[in-house]
Design a protein around this motif. Structure first.
Motif, PDB file in Angstrom:
ATOM      1  N   LEU A  13       0.787  -1.235   0.000  1.00  0.00           N
ATOM      2  CA  LEU A  13       0.000   0.000   0.000  1.00  0.00           C
ATOM      3  C   LEU A  13       0.819   1.286   0.000  1.00  0.00           C
ATOM      4  CD1 LEU A  13      -2.783  -0.828   2.624  1.00  0.00           C
ATOM      5  CD2 LEU A  13      -2.928  -0.956   0.133  1.00  0.00           C
ATOM      6  N   ASN A  14       2.104   1.219   0.344  1.00  0.00           N
ATOM      7  CA  ASN A  14       2.825   2.459   0.636  1.00  0.00           C
ATOM      8  C   ASN A  14       3.007   3.404  -0.542  1.00  0.00           C
ATOM      9  OD1 ASN A  14       4.965   1.353  -0.756  1.00  0.00           O
ATOM     10  ND2 ASN A  14       6.335   1.284   0.984  1.00  0.00           N
ATOM     11  N   HIS A  15       2.838   2.952  -1.761  1.00  0.00           N
ATOM     12  CA  HIS A  15       2.986   3.859  -2.897  1.00  0.00           C
ATOM     13  C   HIS A  15       1.663   4.513  -3.309  1.00  0.00           C
ATOM     14  CE1 HIS A  15       6.722   1.545  -3.187  1.00  0.00           C
ATOM     15  NE2 HIS A  15       7.209   2.712  -3.550  1.00  0.00           N
ATOM     16  N   PHE A  16       0.562   3.971  -2.872  1.00  0.00           N
ATOM     17  CA  PHE A  16      -0.734   4.554  -3.233  1.00  0.00           C
ATOM     18  C   PHE A  16      -0.890   5.998  -2.757  1.00  0.00           C
ATOM     19  CE2 PHE A  16      -1.818   0.108  -3.924  1.00  0.00           C
ATOM     20  CZ  PHE A  16      -2.524   0.188  -5.109  1.00  0.00           C
ATOM     21  N   PRO A  17      -0.543   6.312  -1.506  1.00  0.00           N
ATOM     22  CA  PRO A  17      -0.695   7.713  -1.094  1.00  0.00           C
ATOM     23  C   PRO A  17       0.164   8.675  -1.909  1.00  0.00           C
ATOM     24  CG  PRO A  17      -0.542   6.320   0.836  1.00  0.00           C
ATOM     25  CD  PRO A  17      -0.226   5.452  -0.349  1.00  0.00           C
ATOM     26  N   THR A  18       1.383   8.308  -2.194  1.00  0.00           N
ATOM     27  CA  THR A  18       2.269   9.206  -2.934  1.00  0.00           C
ATOM     28  C   THR A  18       1.779   9.415  -4.360  1.00  0.00           C
ATOM     29  OG1 THR A  18       4.110   8.392  -1.610  1.00  0.00           O
ATOM     30  CG2 THR A  18       4.660   9.606  -3.596  1.00  0.00           C
ATOM     31  N   GLY A  20      -1.208   8.502  -5.704  1.00  0.00           N
ATOM     32  CA  GLY A  20      -2.589   8.979  -5.724  1.00  0.00           C
ATOM     33  C   GLY A  20      -2.699  10.448  -5.364  1.00  0.00           C
ATOM     34  N   PHE A  21      -1.916  10.861  -4.376  1.00  0.00           N
ATOM     35  CA  PHE A  21      -1.959  12.266  -3.979  1.00  0.00           C
ATOM     36  C   PHE A  21      -1.423  13.145  -5.103  1.00  0.00           C
ATOM     37  CE2 PHE A  21      -0.954  16.125  -1.676  1.00  0.00           C
ATOM     38  CZ  PHE A  21      -2.062  16.254  -0.855  1.00  0.00           C
ATOM     39  N   GLY A  22      -0.376  12.680  -5.773  1.00  0.00           N
ATOM     40  CA  GLY A  22       0.160  13.432  -6.912  1.00  0.00           C
ATOM     41  C   GLY A  22      -0.869  13.586  -8.020  1.00  0.00           C
ATOM     42  N   ILE A  23      -1.579  12.508  -8.309  1.00  0.00           N
ATOM     43  CA  ILE A  23      -2.638  12.565  -9.323  1.00  0.00           C
ATOM     44  C   ILE A  23      -3.734  13.529  -8.877  1.00  0.00           C
ATOM     45  CG2 ILE A  23      -4.498  11.223 -10.407  1.00  0.00           C
ATOM     46  CD1 ILE A  23      -2.504   8.818 -10.349  1.00  0.00           C
ATOM     47  N   GLY A  24      -4.127  13.429  -7.614  1.00  0.00           N
ATOM     48  CA  GLY A  24      -5.155  14.327  -7.093  1.00  0.00           C
ATOM     49  C   GLY A  24      -4.733  15.784  -7.156  1.00  0.00           C
ATOM     50  N   GLY A  45     -12.391  14.170  -4.118  1.00  0.00           N
ATOM     51  CA  GLY A  45     -12.662  12.766  -3.808  1.00  0.00           C
ATOM     52  C   GLY A  45     -11.383  11.950  -3.718  1.00  0.00           C
ATOM     53  N   ILE A  46     -10.450  12.218  -4.612  1.00  0.00           N
ATOM     54  CA  ILE A  46      -9.158  11.519  -4.568  1.00  0.00           C
ATOM     55  C   ILE A  46      -8.423  11.861  -3.280  1.00  0.00           C
ATOM     56  CG2 ILE A  46      -6.865  11.385  -5.627  1.00  0.00           C
ATOM     57  CD1 ILE A  46      -8.290  11.681  -8.361  1.00  0.00           C
ATOM     58  N   PHE A  47      -8.397  13.148  -2.916  1.00  0.00           N
ATOM     59  CA  PHE A  47      -7.735  13.543  -1.670  1.00  0.00           C
ATOM     60  C   PHE A  47      -8.348  12.821  -0.470  1.00  0.00           C
ATOM     61  CE2 PHE A  47      -6.468  17.939  -3.494  1.00  0.00           C
ATOM     62  CZ  PHE A  47      -5.239  17.456  -3.907  1.00  0.00           C
ATOM     63  N   LEU A  48      -9.664  12.729  -0.447  1.00  0.00           N
ATOM     64  CA  LEU A  48     -10.338  12.065   0.669  1.00  0.00           C
ATOM     65  C   LEU A  48      -9.993  10.576   0.712  1.00  0.00           C
ATOM     66  CD1 LEU A  48     -12.312  12.020   3.024  1.00  0.00           C
ATOM     67  CD2 LEU A  48     -14.174  11.809   1.361  1.00  0.00           C
ATOM     68  N   ALA A 129       2.238  17.681  -0.143  1.00  0.00           N
ATOM     69  CA  ALA A 129       3.094  17.158  -1.214  1.00  0.00           C
ATOM     70  C   ALA A 129       4.564  17.388  -0.873  1.00  0.00           C
ATOM     71  CB  ALA A 129       2.738  17.810  -2.545  1.00  0.00           C
ATOM     72  N   GLY A 130       4.872  18.560  -0.354  1.00  0.00           N
ATOM     73  CA  GLY A 130       6.247  18.841   0.048  1.00  0.00           C
ATOM     74  C   GLY A 130       6.718  17.919   1.157  1.00  0.00           C
ATOM     75  N   LEU A 131       5.856  17.672   2.125  1.00  0.00           N
ATOM     76  CA  LEU A 131       6.219  16.783   3.230  1.00  0.00           C
ATOM     77  C   LEU A 131       6.388  15.339   2.766  1.00  0.00           C
ATOM     78  CD1 LEU A 131       3.876  18.204   6.006  1.00  0.00           C
ATOM     79  CD2 LEU A 131       6.380  18.325   5.946  1.00  0.00           C
ATOM     80  N   MET A 132       5.608  14.943   1.787  1.00  0.00           N
ATOM     81  CA  MET A 132       5.688  13.563   1.305  1.00  0.00           C
ATOM     82  C   MET A 132       6.939  13.315   0.467  1.00  0.00           C
ATOM     83  SD  MET A 132       1.714  12.850   0.408  1.00  0.00           S
ATOM     84  CE  MET A 132       2.063  11.355  -0.456  1.00  0.00           C
ATOM     85  N   THR A 133       7.509  14.365  -0.083  1.00  0.00           N
ATOM     86  CA  THR A 133       8.678  14.175  -0.944  1.00  0.00           C
ATOM     87  C   THR A 133       9.997  14.331  -0.203  1.00  0.00           C
ATOM     88  OG1 THR A 133       8.628  16.501  -1.604  1.00  0.00           O
ATOM     89  CG2 THR A 133       7.470  14.930  -3.015  1.00  0.00           C
TER      90      THR A 133
END
Length: 134
Positions: A13-18, A20-24, A45-48, A129-133
């Motif tokens: 699952l660990n790549h889905f947030p990164t 998915g969030f980028g797509i959102g 909806g994607i963010f949620l 996004a900044g925190l995730m990268t």
């Protein structure tokens, strides 16, 4: 669940947030640029969804940490740094998800999200996004 199962869940699952969030985020920026309510709603909806998915990713991270902590070449300092960064990113992800939910609620109740909400989502999503990268 045993340690191995939780570790595998984390790795799956660990790549889905990164991603998915980028797509959102890209979709949200396009929606703002085009002033398209359907695109804005989709991105909210994607963010949620990503905010909800991020919780099990973070929670299973401890199992992954326990699974590798005794492996040769694993730096506990780096693992702890990763965990601290993940917690900060998770907190902002959840706040972004909450604001996205509020925007979706506003779209449903008053046919459009307020400018303040969209601005808050934009600022929070850029910070997240900044925190995730890092």
């Amino acid at each position: 669940m045993n340690l191995s199962t939780l570790t595998h869940i984390h790795l799956l699952l660990n790549h889905f947030p990164t991603v998915g969030f980028g797509i959102g985020l890209v979709l949200f920026l396009v929606g703002l640029y085009l002033n398209s309510d359907p695109i804005k709603r989709a991105s909210l909806g994607i963010f949620l969804i990503i905010a909800l998915l991020s919780v099990p990713v973070y929670m299973t991270g401890k199992a992954a940490q326990r699974a590798i902590q005794e492996e040769p070449g694993v730096s506990n300092v780096l693992v702890e740094t990763h965990e601290d960064a993940a917690l900060t990113a998770l907190a902002f992800m959840e706040i972004t998800g909450l604001m996205a939910w509020l925007g979706l609620w506003q779209f449903r109740r008053v046919t459009r999200a307020t400018k303040a909400n969209l601005t808050a989502v934009l600022v929070l999503s850029l910070i997240t996004a900044g925190l995730m990268t890092r």
